[in-house]
Design a protein around this motif. Structure first.
Motif, PDB file in Angstrom:
ATOM      1  N   ILE A  94       0.865  -1.175   0.000  1.00 35.16           N
ATOM      2  CA  ILE A  94       0.000   0.000   0.000  1.00 35.16           C
ATOM      3  C   ILE A  94       0.904   1.228   0.000  1.00 35.16           C
ATOM      4  CG2 ILE A  94      -1.660   1.335   1.359  1.00 35.16           C
ATOM      5  CD1 ILE A  94      -2.847  -1.329   2.288  1.00 35.16           C
ATOM      6  N   LEU A  95       0.675   2.127  -0.929  1.00 34.81           N
ATOM      7  CA  LEU A  95       1.507   3.316  -1.076  1.00 34.81           C
ATOM      8  C   LEU A  95       1.058   4.401  -0.107  1.00 34.81           C
ATOM      9  CD1 LEU A  95       3.710   4.827  -2.735  1.00 34.81           C
ATOM     10  CD2 LEU A  95       1.834   5.642  -4.206  1.00 34.81           C
ATOM     11  N   PHE A  96       1.975   4.869   0.740  1.00 33.78           N
ATOM     12  CA  PHE A  96       1.757   6.030   1.591  1.00 33.78           C
ATOM     13  C   PHE A  96       2.368   7.244   0.886  1.00 33.78           C
ATOM     14  CE2 PHE A  96       1.371   4.231   6.198  1.00 33.78           C
ATOM     15  CZ  PHE A  96       0.307   3.439   5.791  1.00 33.78           C
ATOM     16  N   VAL A  97       1.572   8.268   0.689  1.00 32.90           N
ATOM     17  CA  VAL A  97       2.048   9.485   0.030  1.00 32.90           C
ATOM     18  C   VAL A  97       2.221  10.577   1.071  1.00 32.90           C
ATOM     19  CG1 VAL A  97       1.626  11.177  -1.782  1.00 32.90           C
ATOM     20  CG2 VAL A  97       0.802   8.819  -2.067  1.00 32.90           C
ATOM     21  N   ARG A  98       3.470  10.956   1.307  1.00 30.83           N
ATOM     22  CA  ARG A  98       3.774  12.034   2.245  1.00 30.83           C
ATOM     23  C   ARG A  98       3.679  13.368   1.527  1.00 30.83           C
ATOM     24  NH1 ARG A  98       8.833  10.764   4.608  1.00 30.83           N
ATOM     25  NH2 ARG A  98       7.900  10.191   6.601  1.00 30.83           N
ATOM     26  N   CYS A  99       2.945  14.299   2.137  1.00 30.80           N
ATOM     27  CA  CYS A  99       2.753  15.636   1.554  1.00 30.80           C
ATOM     28  C   CYS A  99       3.217  16.734   2.499  1.00 30.80           C
ATOM     29  CB  CYS A  99       1.279  15.842   1.202  1.00 30.80           C
ATOM     30  SG  CYS A  99       0.631  14.665   0.001  1.00 30.80           S
ATOM     31  N   ASP A 100       3.983  16.370   3.516  1.00 30.48           N
ATOM     32  CA  ASP A 100       4.450  17.357   4.480  1.00 30.48           C
ATOM     33  C   ASP A 100       5.687  16.824   5.192  1.00 30.48           C
ATOM     34  OD1 ASP A 100       4.597  19.181   6.869  1.00 30.48           O
ATOM     35  OD2 ASP A 100       2.749  19.923   5.970  1.00 30.48           O
ATOM     36  N   THR A 101       6.640  17.701   5.444  1.00 31.48           N
ATOM     37  CA  THR A 101       7.881  17.274   6.084  1.00 31.48           C
ATOM     38  C   THR A 101       7.676  16.855   7.534  1.00 31.48           C
ATOM     39  OG1 THR A 101       8.367  19.584   6.654  1.00 31.48           O
ATOM     40  CG2 THR A 101       9.304  18.738   4.607  1.00 31.48           C
ATOM     41  N   VAL A 102       6.578  17.288   8.162  1.00 29.08           N
ATOM     42  CA  VAL A 102       6.356  16.948   9.567  1.00 29.08           C
ATOM     43  C   VAL A 102       5.451  15.734   9.736  1.00 29.08           C
ATOM     44  CG1 VAL A 102       6.688  19.326  10.317  1.00 29.08           C
ATOM     45  CG2 VAL A 102       4.380  18.523   9.831  1.00 29.08           C
ATOM     46  N   ASP A 103       5.179  15.016   8.662  1.00 28.32           N
ATOM     47  CA  ASP A 103       4.281  13.863   8.746  1.00 28.32           C
ATOM     48  C   ASP A 103       5.087  12.583   8.928  1.00 28.32           C
ATOM     49  OD1 ASP A 103       2.186  12.116   8.674  1.00 28.32           O
ATOM     50  OD2 ASP A 103       1.298  12.920   6.850  1.00 28.32           O
ATOM     51  N   THR A 104       4.862  11.899  10.050  1.00 33.97           N
ATOM     52  CA  THR A 104       5.485  10.598  10.300  1.00 33.97           C
ATOM     53  C   THR A 104       4.449   9.477  10.264  1.00 33.97           C
ATOM     54  OG1 THR A 104       5.300  10.860  12.707  1.00 33.97           O
ATOM     55  CG2 THR A 104       7.317  11.662  11.674  1.00 33.97           C
ATOM     56  N   PHE A 105       3.218   9.783   9.871  1.00 30.17           N
ATOM     57  CA  PHE A 105       2.137   8.828   9.628  1.00 30.17           C
ATOM     58  C   PHE A 105       1.521   8.233  10.893  1.00 30.17           C
ATOM     59  CE2 PHE A 105       5.017   8.170   5.859  1.00 30.17           C
ATOM     60  CZ  PHE A 105       4.296   8.985   5.003  1.00 30.17           C
ATOM     61  N   GLY A 106       1.982   8.636  12.065  1.00 32.45           N
ATOM     62  CA  GLY A 106       1.337   8.186  13.289  1.00 32.45           C
ATOM     63  C   GLY A 106       1.265   6.674  13.393  1.00 32.45           C
ATOM     64  N   LEU A 107       0.048   6.183  13.691  1.00 30.55           N
ATOM     65  CA  LEU A 107      -0.148   4.746  13.880  1.00 30.55           C
ATOM     66  C   LEU A 107      -0.329   3.990  12.566  1.00 30.55           C
ATOM     67  CD1 LEU A 107      -3.426   4.278  13.316  1.00 30.55           C
ATOM     68  CD2 LEU A 107      -3.617   5.224  15.605  1.00 30.55           C
ATOM     69  N   ALA A 108      -0.369   4.695  11.442  1.00 30.80           N
ATOM     70  CA  ALA A 108      -0.728   4.079  10.164  1.00 30.80           C
ATOM     71  C   ALA A 108       0.196   2.933   9.740  1.00 30.80           C
ATOM     72  CB  ALA A 108      -0.801   5.140   9.062  1.00 30.80           C
ATOM     73  N   PRO A 109       1.533   3.093   9.754  1.00 37.05           N
ATOM     74  CA  PRO A 109       2.370   1.992   9.288  1.00 37.05           C
ATOM     75  C   PRO A 109       2.159   0.704  10.067  1.00 37.05           C
ATOM     76  CG  PRO A 109       3.643   4.020   9.414  1.00 37.05           C
ATOM     77  CD  PRO A 109       2.327   4.288  10.090  1.00 37.05           C
ATOM     78  N   ASP A 110       2.117   0.816  11.402  1.00 37.62           N
ATOM     79  CA  ASP A 110       1.923  -0.376  12.222  1.00 37.62           C
ATOM     80  C   ASP A 110       0.545  -0.986  11.991  1.00 37.62           C
ATOM     81  OD1 ASP A 110       2.737  -2.157  14.530  1.00 37.62           O
ATOM     82  OD2 ASP A 110       0.912  -1.260  15.346  1.00 37.62           O
ATOM     83  N   ALA A 111      -0.479  -0.155  11.856  1.00 38.09           N
ATOM     84  CA  ALA A 111      -1.834  -0.660  11.651  1.00 38.09           C
ATOM     85  C   ALA A 111      -1.951  -1.396  10.329  1.00 38.09           C
ATOM     86  CB  ALA A 111      -2.834   0.493  11.713  1.00 38.09           C
ATOM     87  N   VAL A 112      -1.334  -0.861   9.281  1.00 41.47           N
ATOM     88  CA  VAL A 112      -1.394  -1.510   7.968  1.00 41.47           C
ATOM     89  C   VAL A 112      -0.623  -2.824   7.983  1.00 41.47           C
ATOM     90  CG1 VAL A 112      -0.549  -1.313   5.587  1.00 41.47           C
ATOM     91  CG2 VAL A 112      -1.872   0.548   6.616  1.00 41.47           C
TER      92      VAL A 112
END
Length: 261
Positions: free
Chosen positions: A25-43
């Motif tokens: 699943i592709l995560f698209v980062r659109c901001d330098t301060v985005d670390t995706f929170g719980l998303a990577p572990d949840a996916v």
């Protein structure tokens, strides 16, 4: 279990091997301060791998969507009105349209939801109120049967940080509203979603955002809540919010898996 899964199991490879054959699943980062929170572990807990595209990296190139089975477009401190000065915004719009054309499951978060609406020619502009911190969300009746948002209930508190809003695109289904900013979530077709609130937020991400903003501006003066107000809300609501967010990502992985079959 589907016939295909039964056939896989009979060959001795099992369910776990079947899920590993999913493309990332592709995560698209659109901001330098985005670390995706719980998303990577949840996916990953849902049985999928993550591929990252930093859309703001001028040396990066748009990924080939033939290599992924789903797309999550995350938030940004920019808005779609900045498309002429920020080239990455047009790039993520093109990627969004390509995902829709390919019928790849797509999930837009905050800015990602606004880009989705904009890509489908819906109006995006300033909201009547800036929202930061935890706000009430009210699922529409259509959300009860929605594959992603069916676990949300009227009055749930969700984390917001946005100044823009969207109109649902023509032909889409409105899934949730808010008390201060009406349009909060919609679905287009059966595999494309836009959600205004940050269901990916966890405590480290929240603290990172608050700390970063403290070096740039006055949250209370500009947004109407102090960092202490937001932290107090998080103490009350974040645990339940994280559980809902993890469930949403698990549901999205399920949609991706079913589509990939």
């Amino acid at each position: 279990m589907s016939d295909k899964c039964r056939q896989t199991a009979r060959k001795g490879t099992g369910w776990a091997d079947y899920t590993r054959r999913m493309k990332p699943i592709l995560f698209v980062r659109c901001d330098t301060v985005d670390t995706f929170g719980l998303a990577p572990d949840a996916v990953r807990s849902g049985g999928a791998e993550v591929q990252l595209w930093d859309s703001m990296d001028p040396d990066g190139s748009r990924p080939d969507l033939a290599d992924v089975d789903g797309v999550v477009l995350f938030g940004s401190t920019y808005n779609v009105e900045h498309a002429e000065e920020q080239p990455f915004i047009k790039e993520v719009r093109e990627l969004t349209l390509e995902a829709i054309e390919r019928e790849i499951p797509f999930l837009g978060v905050c800015f990602g939801a606004q880009v989705l609406a904009w890509s489908l020619d819906a109006e995006v502009g300033k909201a009547p109120n800036r929202e930061v911190g935890f706000e009430v969300v009210r699922p529409d009746p259509a959300a009860a049967a929605d594959p992603l948002l069916g676990h949300y209930r009227d009055g749930d508190m969700v984390f917001q940080w946005h100044m823009d809003t969207f109109e649902p695109p023509t032909g889409s289904t409105l899934l949730a509203t808010g008390d201060r900013v009406r349009n909060q979530a919609f679905r287009t077709g059966d595999r494309t979603w836009g959600v205004q609130w940050h269901f990916e937020i966890d405590r480290p991400e929240l603290e990172f955002w608050l700390d970063t903003f403290s070096h740039e501006g006055d949250l209370d003066a500009e947004w109407g809540k102090s960092p202490e107000d937001v932290r107090a809300e998080a103490d009350a609501y974040l645990d339940a919010h994280e559980r809902k967010g993890r469930e949403l990502f698990a549901r999205f992985v399920g949609v991706v898996r079913e589509t990939a079959r």
